[in-house]
Scaffold this active site. Structure first.
Site, PDB file in Angstrom:
ATOM      1  N   ASP A  77       0.819  -1.222   0.000  1.00 43.67           N
ATOM      2  CA  ASP A  77       0.000   0.000   0.000  1.00 43.67           C
ATOM      3  C   ASP A  77       0.849   1.268   0.000  1.00 43.67           C
ATOM      4  O   ASP A  77       2.036   1.248   0.358  1.00 43.67           O
ATOM      5  CB  ASP A  77      -0.981   0.008   1.186  1.00 43.67           C
ATOM      6  N   GLU A 139      -0.052  -1.450   5.642  1.00 46.12           N
ATOM      7  CA  GLU A 139       1.064  -1.090   6.513  1.00 46.12           C
ATOM      8  C   GLU A 139       0.912   0.346   6.984  1.00 46.12           C
ATOM      9  O   GLU A 139       1.111   0.668   8.149  1.00 46.12           O
ATOM     10  CB  GLU A 139       2.408  -1.243   5.775  1.00 46.12           C
TER      11      GLU A 139
HETATM   12 ZN   LIG Z   1       6.753   2.297   4.039  1.00 50.71          ZN
END
Ligand SMILES: [Zn+2]
Length: 387
Positions: A77, A139
């Site tokens: 992401d 993340e």
């Molecule tokens: Zn990163």
């Protein structure tokens, strides 16, 4: 570094940047592309979807089906581009003056592209130790993908012995970072007319006392800074980032939410804060609220608890990185990564990747092509550790 390899890496990065994998959106198109890519190399792959099925982790293995080996890990992401002034389309890679521009070029699709280019070469080798790749979701919003992946690896009995997380460090070896624990604490009191504050339970006022207690804890954490700490600041920190509450000036506030975080240096910092808050809330604040309104509530919701990466005396991952980068020292950084989760799962973890954190999350994000070259070199030296 062969020209062909860097050109190939650029092509892959161009493709990866074109997937707009902003954390709030699906990453499945990119994960499918990666699964196809590795499938064609003859690698073993599995996908792990999140609860609503819109996102997935991808875990890949080259080489023998046995314990140990190295995992190269990166998140799929990227952060949003809204409100940022870009000089070009953020989801179309642009090459200019030795740099590659685009959302995620630095954080961290540049590293992922290097992984793919490396895998293509390694797939033909007879590896003695497995080489794994982990591509995670979410993340940037709390490491949710990596948390789920750690459970899945344990369930499947997959246990790499070392993990390299390729977050942008300008190829410096990073052996430690603080944790990042995020919470929302909700207060429910009892609404009433502003002229009679004693006939209600003011959620904002209780939240204010809670915040004051957080600030006291923040001061206590300063005293716990370890001598020689390399963190800046050297102690664990607490920060209140947002507060919502109340309906109007002349109404006793029935609700209040406090969004706060702490960045522990060591797990015992977090334990101290939790214990102290628990006592304060359950022995003082809540009984006072309930004495007047039995339905009063104080609840803390855990948004995410991303473990810090502890600096350890013996580290297989660090030894490997020293060997394949030629570095002879490692640093610590202020930003959090998935490395702490790997370490918590019993996998020696280290961080080193192309590009600078300075460019991450910013408009006109870029990675230097020279950084990708260094990364490719490092990964090709990894080969010697696996054959
Ligand atoms: Zn990163």
């Amino acid at each position: 570094m062969s020209v062909a390899k860097i050109e190939y890496t650029k092509q892959v990065l161009d493709r990866l940047v074109a997937f707009p994998t902003i954390s709030s959106d699906s990453n499945l198109a990119m994960v499918n592309y990666l699964a196809d890519f590795f499938g064609q190399l003859g690698a073993r792959v599995f996908m792990q979807h999140n609860e609503d099925g819109r996102k997935a982790n991808l875990f890949v293995t080259l080489g023998p089906d046995r314990e140990g080996g190295v995992v190269l890990s990166g998140h799929s992401d990227v952060v949003p581009v809204e409100g940022q002034k870009w000089s070009s389309d953020p989801f179309k890679m642009l090459e200019s003056d030795g740099r590659l521009y685009g959302r995620g070029t630095c954080d961290m699709k540049g590293f992922l592209a290097c992984c793919l280019a490396t895998a293509r070469g390694m797939a033909e080798l007879n590896l003695v130790r497995p080489l794994h790749f982990a591509f995670t979701y979410d993340e940037e919003v709390g490491c949710f993908g990596a948390q789920a992946l750690m459970k899945e690896l344990a369930r499947r009995g997959i246990k790499p012995s070392a993990a390299l997380i390729g977050e942008p460090t300008m190829m410096r070896v990073i052996e430690g970072h603080k944790g990042c624990y995020e919470y929302t604490t909700n207060f429910v009191g009892l609404e009433g007319h502003g002229s009679q504050p004693d006939l209600g339970v003011n959620a904002i006022q209780y939240a204010a006392r809670f915040i004051a207690h957080l600030m006291e804890l923040g001061e206590r954490l300063k005293e716990r800074a370890m001598a020689g700490s390399r963190f800046d600041p050297p102690w664990a920190t607490i920060q209140v980032g947002r507060i919502f509450g109340g309906a109007g000036r002349n109404i006793i506030a029935g609700n209040c939410s406090v969004e706060w975080e702490m960045r522990p240096v060591q797990p015992s910092d977090a334990a101290l804060v939790k214990e102290s808050l628990d006592t304060f809330v359950n022995q003082q604040l809540l009984p006072e609220m309930k004495a007047f309104s039995p339905s009063a509530i104080i609840e803390t919701i855990v948004v995410g608890e991303v473990e810090g990466l502890q600096v350890v005396a013996q580290s297989e991952a660090r030894d490997i990185l020293y060997e394949i980068t030629g570095a002879n020292g490692a640093d610590v950084v202020a930003f959090g990564t998935e490395a702490g989760l790997f370490q918590e799962a019993g996998i020696s973890a280290i961080i080193c990747g192309p590009g600078s954190i300075e460019q991450a999350h910013k408009p006109n994000e870029f990675v230097d092509i020279d950084q990708l070259k260094s990364c490719l070199q490092m990964l090709s030296r990894l080969q010697a550790k696996l054959v």
